[in-house]
Enzyme design. Structure first.
Site, short mmCIF file in Angstrom:
data_model
loop_
_atom_site.label_atom_id
_atom_site.label_comp_id
_atom_site.label_asym_id
_atom_site.label_seq_id
_atom_site.Cartn_x
_atom_site.Cartn_y
_atom_site.Cartn_z
N ARG A 1 0.83 -1.20 0.00
CA ARG A 1 0.00 0.00 0.00
C ARG A 1 0.87 1.26 0.00
O ARG A 1 0.61 2.21 -0.73
CB ARG A 1 -0.89 -0.01 1.24
CG ARG A 1 -2.25 0.52 0.93
CD ARG A 1 -3.27 0.23 1.99
NE ARG A 1 -4.59 0.31 1.38
CZ ARG A 1 -5.73 0.26 2.06
NH1 ARG A 1 -5.70 0.08 3.35
NH2 ARG A 1 -6.88 0.37 1.44
N VAL B 1 -6.36 3.54 11.66
CA VAL B 1 -6.30 2.11 11.31
C VAL B 1 -7.73 1.56 11.20
O VAL B 1 -8.68 2.21 11.62
CB VAL B 1 -5.50 1.29 12.36
CG1 VAL B 1 -4.06 1.79 12.45
CG2 VAL B 1 -6.17 1.34 13.72
N THR C 1 -13.23 5.18 13.34
CA THR C 1 -14.53 5.17 14.00
C THR C 1 -14.49 4.15 15.13
O THR C 1 -14.13 2.99 14.91
CB THR C 1 -15.63 4.80 13.00
OG1 THR C 1 -15.56 5.73 11.91
CG2 THR C 1 -17.00 4.84 13.63
N ALA D 1 -17.27 10.91 2.55
CA ALA D 1 -17.93 9.79 1.88
C ALA D 1 -17.03 9.34 0.74
O ALA D 1 -16.50 10.19 0.00
CB ALA D 1 -19.28 10.23 1.34
N PHE E 1 -19.46 -0.52 -4.33
CA PHE E 1 -20.66 -0.34 -3.49
C PHE E 1 -21.41 0.95 -3.84
O PHE E 1 -22.58 1.10 -3.50
CB PHE E 1 -20.31 -0.41 -2.00
CG PHE E 1 -19.76 0.85 -1.39
CD1 PHE E 1 -20.61 1.79 -0.82
CD2 PHE E 1 -18.40 1.09 -1.37
CE1 PHE E 1 -20.10 2.95 -0.24
CE2 PHE E 1 -17.88 2.23 -0.79
CZ PHE E 1 -18.74 3.17 -0.23
N CYS F 1 -18.55 1.00 6.19
CA CYS F 1 -18.90 1.67 7.44
C CYS F 1 -20.32 1.49 7.94
O CYS F 1 -20.52 1.25 9.13
CB CYS F 1 -18.61 3.16 7.31
SG CYS F 1 -16.86 3.50 7.15
N1 LIG Z 1 -13.74 4.32 4.42
C1 LIG Z 1 -14.52 5.32 4.76
O1 LIG Z 1 -15.26 5.88 3.96
C2 LIG Z 1 -14.49 5.84 6.18
C3 LIG Z 1 -15.11 7.06 6.46
C4 LIG Z 1 -15.07 7.54 7.76
C5 LIG Z 1 -14.44 6.81 8.75
N2 LIG Z 1 -13.87 5.62 8.47
C6 LIG Z 1 -13.19 4.90 9.56
O2 LIG Z 1 -11.80 5.14 9.44
C7 LIG Z 1 -11.04 3.98 9.85
C8 LIG Z 1 -10.14 3.54 8.73
O3 LIG Z 1 -10.95 3.20 7.61
P1 LIG Z 1 -10.34 2.94 6.18
O4 LIG Z 1 -11.50 2.75 5.25
O5 LIG Z 1 -9.31 3.98 5.88
O6 LIG Z 1 -9.61 1.54 6.44
P2 LIG Z 1 -8.50 0.82 5.55
O7 LIG Z 1 -8.60 -0.62 5.86
O8 LIG Z 1 -8.60 1.30 4.13
O9 LIG Z 1 -7.11 1.39 6.12
C9 LIG Z 1 -6.61 1.09 7.37
C10 LIG Z 1 -5.11 0.94 7.24
O10 LIG Z 1 -4.56 0.77 8.54
C11 LIG Z 1 -3.42 -0.06 8.43
N3 LIG Z 1 -3.05 -0.61 9.73
C12 LIG Z 1 -3.71 -1.53 10.49
N4 LIG Z 1 -3.03 -1.78 11.63
C13 LIG Z 1 -1.93 -1.00 11.60
C14 LIG Z 1 -0.84 -0.79 12.50
N5 LIG Z 1 -0.79 -1.45 13.65
N6 LIG Z 1 0.13 0.06 12.13
C15 LIG Z 1 0.06 0.73 10.95
N7 LIG Z 1 -0.94 0.59 10.06
C16 LIG Z 1 -1.92 -0.25 10.39
C17 LIG Z 1 -3.85 -1.11 7.44
O11 LIG Z 1 -2.74 -1.76 6.86
C18 LIG Z 1 -4.66 -0.28 6.44
O12 LIG Z 1 -3.87 0.14 5.33
C19 LIG Z 1 -12.09 2.94 10.26
O13 LIG Z 1 -12.30 3.04 11.65
C20 LIG Z 1 -13.34 3.40 9.53
O14 LIG Z 1 -14.52 3.00 10.20
C21 LIG Z 1 -13.87 5.12 7.20
#
Ligand SMILES: NC(=O)c1ccc[n+]([C@@H]2O[C@H](COP(=O)([O-])OP(=O)(O)OC[C@H]3O[C@@H](n4cnc5c(N)ncnc54)[C@H](O)[C@@H]3O)[C@@H](O)[C@H]2O)c1
Length: 456
Positions: free
Chosen positions: A38, A86, A128, A160, A334, A272
């Site tokens: 990534r 994360v 979140t 979003a 989605f 989410c």
């Molecule tokens: N995707 C959305 O639209 C969205 C919107 C608002 C909030 N969120 C929230 O934000 C958070 C992240 O969502 P996302 O969609 O970006 O997830 P994602 O899975 O795309 O990204 C998370 C990243 O964290 C990394 N990671 C995990 N453990 C780690 C560690 N110990 N050290 C370093 N890196 C680590 C993973 O390798 C991954 O690349 C979640 O809690 C989600 O609910 C997501």
């Protein structure tokens, strides 16, 4: 100059930090992740996620004041403010499996921040999280006397997918929760100062930590609830001859209701909505609020019902058998303008079509790679075809699962000529021009719409 670190380079961490770097040129922004692939992608011309406008922002600031790294220790050491972004998926094991948030990645990060920090830090929850996680974070960070103070803030992300850059550039609001102590308020102010570079001050809301954490879950629950509400009405429309788009328009004109998020469809997806509602349900149960839990749980149940109902309709309409019939699934993401397929309704729908022994061909402009991974266990019986015209060749039916603009602009005359007859279109997003398609000879079925007489 401050260094702003973000742990987690995903859909949230990457775009959020790119926009902060763009608007805060005097600060250094470092995004760290354990996933080497990534990080390499973030450093290349092929970013790991697709978002309109993202590559322009990233290329304008990368190596200027935005850096991507796998060296998490160094990123923590350097950071004055450390965002934690994360993943917090639904737990798949043990207590609360299928509902509670899996906090293992979050807790590992907290422990690593404690281990690697050489100085005081502001730690920002971007992920979140269940209410009161900041308290757990604070306890871990102060679990041994490191000699440093950690102030934990909640700053949930409301972007979003598909419009992430627009949402980050011009957010409805930014929410920052902090402790009501002088140190807590100073940390809140430091984060307000970052956002105030481009967000009008009146749109930066501050709150106590628990309100901030809970607001994110509630915002997603309300948004998903609107989709389930209109979808529930779409079933009634189909039964009675009312048109869900006309109903949505009529109620949306009421300023108390408003027109947004009233589009009936095969259902919501994304990483989410379901996860956050289940997390809310679990929290309610934990506090003994069982009626409240049941109320919100129904939003998810209605969403699954809507997808199942759609497949029922397809099978019934196609003379009660789709075995051996080629069905072209238009769209797997989605929603439009993202390559993300997490919890996409298309996954469940394709699996059900496959169970009915249909020959499924999936097409999507951005999400084919993920689609193939999501349906990997179905093997060669599902095909993946980037070109929608080829996907539709020899098909008995087209099923629109994602509202990509490009599907409105196709030459349906050409598509009709290449399909088996009768040629069916099931528009699971109500995105196509149904009258025009009927004019070409298609049998068209849409969500929450009366069925044309000739097709009954
Ligand atoms: N995707 C959305 O639209 C969205 C919107 C608002 C909030 N969120 C929230 O934000 C958070 C992240 O969502 P996302 O969609 O970006 O997830 P994602 O899975 O795309 O990204 C998370 C990243 O964290 C990394 N990671 C995990 N453990 C780690 C560690 N110990 N050290 C370093 N890196 C680590 C993973 O390798 C991954 O690349 C979640 O809690 C989600 O609910 C997501």
């Amino acid at each position: 100059m401050k260094t702003i670190t973000c742990i987690g380079a995903g859909y949230v961490g990457g775009p959020t930090m790119a926009v902060i770097a763009k608007h805060c040129p005097e600060h250094r922004v470092v995004v760290a992740d354990i996933d080497e692939g990534r990080i390499r992608a973030w450093q290349s011309d092929h970013l790991p996620i697709y978002e309109p406008g993202l590559s322009e922002v990233v290329s304008s600031v990368r190596e200027r004041n935005l850096f991507f790294t796998t060296d998490i220790t160094e990123a923590i050491q350097a950071g004055d403010i450390i965002f934690v972004s994360v993943n917090t998926p639904t737990k798949t094991f043990g207590r609360g499996a299928g509902r509670a948030a899996d906090l293992q990645y979050w807790e590992k990060t907290a422990r690593q921040i404690l281990r690697d920090s050489p100085s005081d830090k502001i730690v920002v929850e971007k992920s979140t999280l269940p209410v009161r996680t900041a308290a757990a974070m604070g306890r871990i960070l102060h679990s041994r006397d490191s000699g440093h103070r950690f102030e934990v803030l909640s700053n949930p992300e409301f972007l979003a997918e598909g419009t992430a850059i627009r949402d980050l550039e011009n957010p409805d609001r930014v929410l920052i929760g902090g402790r009501e102590t002088p140190a807590g308020q100073a940390a809140v102010q430091a984060l307000v100062d970052i956002y105030a570079h481009w967000v009008p001050r009146e749109r930066i809301l501050t709150a106590n930590v628990w309100s901030s954490e809970l607001s994110k879950l509630v915002a997603n629950a309300f948004l998903a609830q609107r989709i389930s509400s209109i979808n529930s009405i779409s079933a009634l429309c189909e039964a009675t001859g009312a048109d869900v788009q006309e109903v949505a328009r009529a109620i949306g004109f009421d300023s108390r209701i408003g027109p947004k998020f009233l589009q009936a469809s095969v259902g919501f997806g994304g990483s989410c909505f379901k996860k956050d509602i289940l997390n809310l349900v679990y929290l309610c149960e934990t506090y003994g609020l069982n009626e409240v839990a049941r109320y919100w749980e129904q939003v998810v149940a209605m969403n699954e019902y809507q997808g199942d109902r759609f497949v029922d309709k397809i099978v019934k309409t196609m003379f009660n058998t789709i075995a051996g019939k080629r069905i072209a699934v238009f769209g797997f993401a989605f929603k439009a303008n993202t390559g993300d397929t997490r919890e996409s309704p298309a996954i469940r729908i394709c699996r059900q079509l496959h169970a009915e022994r249909a020959s499924v061909v999936v097409t999507d402009p951005q999400a084919l790679e993920y689609a193939a991974r999501d349906l990997e266990d179905l093997g060669d019986s599902v095909q993946y075809e980037p070109d929608p015209y080829r996907a539709a060749e020899g098909a008995h039916a087209i099923l629109v699962a994602t509202e990509w603009d490009t599907y409105r602009e196709l030459d349906y005359d050409r598509i009709y000529a290449a399909m088996e007859k009768p040629a069916f279109i099931f528009d699971g997003r109500n995105t196509l021009d149904h009258d025009a398609l009927r004019g070409l000879g298609f049998q068209v079925y849409a969500i929450g719409k009366p069925t044309a007489q000739a097709e009954e």
